[in-house]
Design a protein around this motif. Sequence first.
Motif, PDB file in Angstrom:
ATOM      1  N   ALA A 322      15.529  13.551  54.145  1.00 34.94           N
ATOM      2  CA  ALA A 322      14.097  13.399  54.398  1.00 34.94           C
ATOM      3  C   ALA A 322      13.289  14.461  53.645  1.00 34.94           C
ATOM      4  O   ALA A 322      12.248  14.154  53.045  1.00 34.94           O
ATOM      5  CB  ALA A 322      13.822  13.491  55.901  1.00 34.94           C
ATOM      6  N   VAL A 323      13.774  15.691  53.656  1.00 34.21           N
ATOM      7  CA  VAL A 323      13.089  16.764  52.938  1.00 34.21           C
ATOM      8  C   VAL A 323      13.039  16.440  51.443  1.00 34.21           C
ATOM      9  O   VAL A 323      12.014  16.634  50.778  1.00 34.21           O
ATOM     10  CB  VAL A 323      13.775  18.116  53.182  1.00 34.21           C
ATOM     11  CG1 VAL A 323      13.238  19.191  52.234  1.00 34.21           C
ATOM     12  CG2 VAL A 323      13.576  18.554  54.632  1.00 34.21           C
ATOM     13  N   GLY A 324      14.144  15.942  50.909  1.00 33.53           N
ATOM     14  CA  GLY A 324      14.175  15.561  49.504  1.00 33.53           C
ATOM     15  C   GLY A 324      13.135  14.512  49.167  1.00 33.53           C
ATOM     16  O   GLY A 324      12.481  14.572  48.111  1.00 33.53           O
ATOM     17  N   GLN A 325      12.956  13.529  50.059  1.00 31.49           N
ATOM     18  CA  GLN A 325      11.962  12.482  49.822  1.00 31.49           C
ATOM     19  C   GLN A 325      10.540  13.054  49.820  1.00 31.49           C
ATOM     20  O   GLN A 325       9.711  12.667  48.983  1.00 31.49           O
ATOM     21  CB  GLN A 325      12.080  11.407  50.905  1.00 31.49           C
ATOM     22  CG  GLN A 325      13.323  10.544  50.792  1.00 31.49           C
ATOM     23  CD  GLN A 325      13.343   9.467  51.861  1.00 31.49           C
ATOM     24  OE1 GLN A 325      13.352   9.770  53.058  1.00 31.49           O
ATOM     25  NE2 GLN A 325      13.316   8.208  51.441  1.00 31.49           N
ATOM     26  N   ILE A 326      10.265  13.956  50.741  1.00 30.69           N
ATOM     27  CA  ILE A 326       8.930  14.550  50.816  1.00 30.69           C
ATOM     28  C   ILE A 326       8.642  15.385  49.570  1.00 30.69           C
ATOM     29  O   ILE A 326       7.553  15.291  48.969  1.00 30.69           O
ATOM     30  CB  ILE A 326       8.794  15.414  52.080  1.00 30.69           C
ATOM     31  CG1 ILE A 326       8.872  14.553  53.344  1.00 30.69           C
ATOM     32  CG2 ILE A 326       7.501  16.228  52.047  1.00 30.69           C
ATOM     33  CD1 ILE A 326       7.725  13.595  53.526  1.00 30.69           C
ATOM     34  N   ILE A 327       9.601  16.200  49.156  1.00 34.71           N
ATOM     35  CA  ILE A 327       9.413  17.042  47.971  1.00 34.71           C
ATOM     36  C   ILE A 327       9.207  16.179  46.728  1.00 34.71           C
ATOM     37  O   ILE A 327       8.336  16.451  45.887  1.00 34.71           O
ATOM     38  CB  ILE A 327      10.613  17.980  47.770  1.00 34.71           C
ATOM     39  CG1 ILE A 327      10.756  18.945  48.961  1.00 34.71           C
ATOM     40  CG2 ILE A 327      10.499  18.750  46.462  1.00 34.71           C
ATOM     41  CD1 ILE A 327       9.618  19.910  49.123  1.00 34.71           C
ATOM     42  N   GLU A 328       9.999  15.122  46.613  1.00 34.49           N
ATOM     43  CA  GLU A 328       9.874  14.231  45.465  1.00 34.49           C
ATOM     44  C   GLU A 328       8.496  13.576  45.427  1.00 34.49           C
ATOM     45  O   GLU A 328       7.887  13.411  44.360  1.00 34.49           O
ATOM     46  CB  GLU A 328      10.964  13.162  45.511  1.00 34.49           C
ATOM     47  CG  GLU A 328      10.994  12.244  44.298  1.00 34.49           C
ATOM     48  CD  GLU A 328      11.214  12.992  42.994  1.00 34.49           C
ATOM     49  OE1 GLU A 328      10.649  12.557  41.964  1.00 34.49           O
ATOM     50  OE2 GLU A 328      11.942  14.016  42.999  1.00 34.49           O
ATOM     51  N   THR A 329       7.980  13.201  46.591  1.00 33.69           N
ATOM     52  CA  THR A 329       6.638  12.610  46.652  1.00 33.69           C
ATOM     53  C   THR A 329       5.582  13.617  46.226  1.00 33.69           C
ATOM     54  O   THR A 329       4.639  13.276  45.494  1.00 33.69           O
ATOM     55  CB  THR A 329       6.339  12.109  48.078  1.00 33.69           C
ATOM     56  OG1 THR A 329       7.272  11.078  48.416  1.00 33.69           O
ATOM     57  CG2 THR A 329       4.923  11.553  48.181  1.00 33.69           C
ATOM     58  N   ALA A 330       5.711  14.879  46.689  1.00 37.56           N
ATOM     59  CA  ALA A 330       4.753  15.917  46.286  1.00 37.56           C
ATOM     60  C   ALA A 330       4.749  16.090  44.770  1.00 37.56           C
ATOM     61  O   ALA A 330       3.685  16.263  44.154  1.00 37.56           O
ATOM     62  CB  ALA A 330       5.091  17.228  46.984  1.00 37.56           C
ATOM     63  N   LYS A 331       5.920  16.013  44.154  1.00 34.49           N
ATOM     64  CA  LYS A 331       6.000  16.116  42.689  1.00 34.49           C
ATOM     65  C   LYS A 331       5.373  14.902  42.024  1.00 34.49           C
ATOM     66  O   LYS A 331       4.619  15.033  41.049  1.00 34.49           O
ATOM     67  CB  LYS A 331       7.460  16.278  42.268  1.00 34.49           C
ATOM     68  CG  LYS A 331       8.087  17.604  42.676  1.00 34.49           C
ATOM     69  CD  LYS A 331       9.550  17.686  42.286  1.00 34.49           C
ATOM     70  CE  LYS A 331      10.152  19.038  42.669  1.00 34.49           C
ATOM     71  NZ  LYS A 331      11.600  19.131  42.337  1.00 34.49           N
ATOM     72  N   LYS A 332       5.661  13.734  42.547  1.00 28.40           N
ATOM     73  CA  LYS A 332       5.121  12.495  41.973  1.00 28.40           C
ATOM     74  C   LYS A 332       3.599  12.466  42.053  1.00 28.40           C
ATOM     75  O   LYS A 332       2.930  11.979  41.135  1.00 28.40           O
ATOM     76  CB  LYS A 332       5.709  11.297  42.721  1.00 28.40           C
ATOM     77  CG  LYS A 332       5.230   9.941  42.217  1.00 28.40           C
ATOM     78  CD  LYS A 332       5.858   8.812  43.018  1.00 28.40           C
ATOM     79  CE  LYS A 332       5.332   7.466  42.561  1.00 28.40           C
ATOM     80  NZ  LYS A 332       5.925   6.348  43.355  1.00 28.40           N
ATOM     81  N   GLU A 333       3.049  13.004  43.137  1.00 30.25           N
ATOM     82  CA  GLU A 333       1.594  13.000  43.320  1.00 30.25           C
ATOM     83  C   GLU A 333       0.915  14.149  42.571  1.00 30.25           C
ATOM     84  O   GLU A 333      -0.308  14.268  42.591  1.00 30.25           O
ATOM     85  CB  GLU A 333       1.245  13.081  44.812  1.00 30.25           C
ATOM     86  CG  GLU A 333       1.704  11.896  45.634  1.00 30.25           C
ATOM     87  CD  GLU A 333       0.978  10.604  45.276  1.00 30.25           C
ATOM     88  OE1 GLU A 333      -0.091  10.679  44.610  1.00 30.25           O
ATOM     89  OE2 GLU A 333       1.460   9.516  45.655  1.00 30.25           O
ATOM     90  N   GLY A 334       1.718  14.999  41.931  1.00 32.12           N
ATOM     91  CA  GLY A 334       1.160  16.081  41.128  1.00 32.12           C
ATOM     92  C   GLY A 334       0.652  17.271  41.909  1.00 32.12           C
ATOM     93  O   GLY A 334      -0.167  18.049  41.399  1.00 32.12           O
ATOM     94  N   VAL A 335       1.127  17.446  43.156  1.00 30.56           N
ATOM     95  CA  VAL A 335       0.638  18.555  43.983  1.00 30.56           C
ATOM     96  C   VAL A 335       1.706  19.607  44.260  1.00 30.56           C
ATOM     97  O   VAL A 335       1.429  20.609  44.918  1.00 30.56           O
ATOM     98  CB  VAL A 335       0.082  18.038  45.329  1.00 30.56           C
ATOM     99  CG1 VAL A 335      -1.108  17.114  45.098  1.00 30.56           C
ATOM    100  CG2 VAL A 335       1.161  17.336  46.148  1.00 30.56           C
ATOM    101  N   TYR A 336       2.909  19.397  43.734  1.00 30.62           N
ATOM    102  CA  TYR A 336       4.011  20.288  44.107  1.00 30.62           C
ATOM    103  C   TYR A 336       3.903  21.679  43.498  1.00 30.62           C
ATOM    104  O   TYR A 336       4.159  22.680  44.174  1.00 30.62           O
ATOM    105  CB  TYR A 336       5.361  19.670  43.708  1.00 30.62           C
ATOM    106  CG  TYR A 336       6.527  20.593  44.004  1.00 30.62           C
ATOM    107  CD1 TYR A 336       7.014  20.713  45.300  1.00 30.62           C
ATOM    108  CD2 TYR A 336       7.124  21.345  43.005  1.00 30.62           C
ATOM    109  CE1 TYR A 336       8.077  21.562  45.596  1.00 30.62           C
ATOM    110  CE2 TYR A 336       8.184  22.196  43.285  1.00 30.62           C
ATOM    111  CZ  TYR A 336       8.648  22.299  44.582  1.00 30.62           C
ATOM    112  OH  TYR A 336       9.685  23.155  44.867  1.00 30.62           O
TER     113      TYR A 336
END
Length: 521
Positions: A322-336
């Motif tokens: 689950a943490v991996g999915q959240i981090i990946e989404t933050a990267k995809k959305e350009g906010v990581y």
Amino acid sequence: MLALLGGHLFVAKTDIAVSKVAAATKIEAVSAKAKINNIQNNKAQHKAKPNILILFFDDMRFDSFSYRGGPVPTPNIDALAAASTRFDMAMTTTGLCSPSRAALFTGRWGHRTGLDDNVELWHSRLSELDPNQGGIIRRAKDAGYYIGYVGKWHLGANGPQKRGADFIGAFEKDDKEAVRPFTPDSDLEQVRGYIAGKRDANGEKHQYYETLPGTYEDTITSEKVRSGQEFLHLAAKKKEPFFGVISFQQPHPPYRVPEPYASMFDPDKVTLPVNHMAARVDTPLSQEYPYWPWHDVSHMNEDDWRKARAHYYGAIAMIDHAVGQIIETAKKEGVYDDLHIILLGDQGSMIGEHGLYDKAAYAYDELMRIPLLVRDPDIAPRIVNRHVSLMDIPATMSEWMGLAADGESDGRSLTPLMKRGDVALSDEEDRAFYAYEWYNGAWFGLRAIRTKQYKYVWNPGDKNDELYDLINDPGEMTNLAPNSAYKEQIRNLRGQLLDHLRAVHDPSAGRLEKLIARTGG
């Protein structure tokens, strides 16, 4: 070029053109400079008001992750740990959901907020955290943040909404005020069945461990991930900075996971800790009583404990996904890249240590210690081995966001430790404090202090206090408090505890003062 014509001074057209070009060039230069200043100001403003995301887990122990040498491969959490400050000696304030969460969101001990017990549960006298305790959510909202809250709250109905949250997701039962508290009648019948030799489907004991039908996508954990991803997608489009909390029920007992997580760890190969089912000697009498039906573990054999632990490890592996999915989404959305991330648990949990399960009013490390990772992209990663508290997190976030104070703050910013490491805290300051005032309507008044070597637990409702040598007895199996050879250690620790209680205006300070006066320390 100037010309005198008819007694009047004229400017030639060529000079006018040159003048216009020069003026335009000057305007463009000023405009370009203004744009640069605006960009710099925006960057400075962003730096002053960073985006913040809390990944919050329920009853998650400190010792299971592979980055800590634990038995569960957790590559996604390990990667976050490698990019963060690891606080390997982080402690909760209370080993109980509602009080620890109230401390996280207000930065204050329960005697200040009035929230010192669970809410809306069997025997609890409380229904919510006082809405006037707006805490970090209200303060962030007032400072112009876009606020998102996903998942478990456990501090009363509609708490984030009352404090100004803009996005609410996967909020479950916390959106409605309970007419009557949850009472565990069916759970009592289930546990009575176990004592009589009965089992649930698949030969399991579902009050302790269960293989859920379906897949990960069918779980509440996955639902929270999807809701968290939606928040990040919306937040990425906002002009204002965002502050989000994704709060998971996992891995709270009972340990219930679908395949492949349910059979990911072989129970026969699980290593049981040295204090597994250890006899409790000279400990408070309260530890001998089941406060919930499932606290009666008389029916649990070694195979059951191994299966429960294996399912817990499966829950940790599922959380890592689950943490991996959240981090990946933050990267995809350009906010990581600029994202400040805090990963923590509200408290730990017992899986047979000292013969205990779940939680109650005690201060064993399995309950008191929590995982804590803090990622500030402007600070180099490091490991901190000084004691820190869950109470320090709101103070740190307040500093990040530049928030105005809303009353007393009982924590301290973690930034000095993040920047300088262990040297930022002296040996004398390397300690943590803990309180357990109530447990679902039962009063205990417990206060504890933990240092590098010792843990002292004051139990005002019992004749037995506790003292453990954490270096020589990390399993906390020998209570040294009755041993007269440790009088000086107890005197010293009581004095430190009293100083702390006075400093935070804890009403229990007066009672400890009387004990010290009566016993000479």
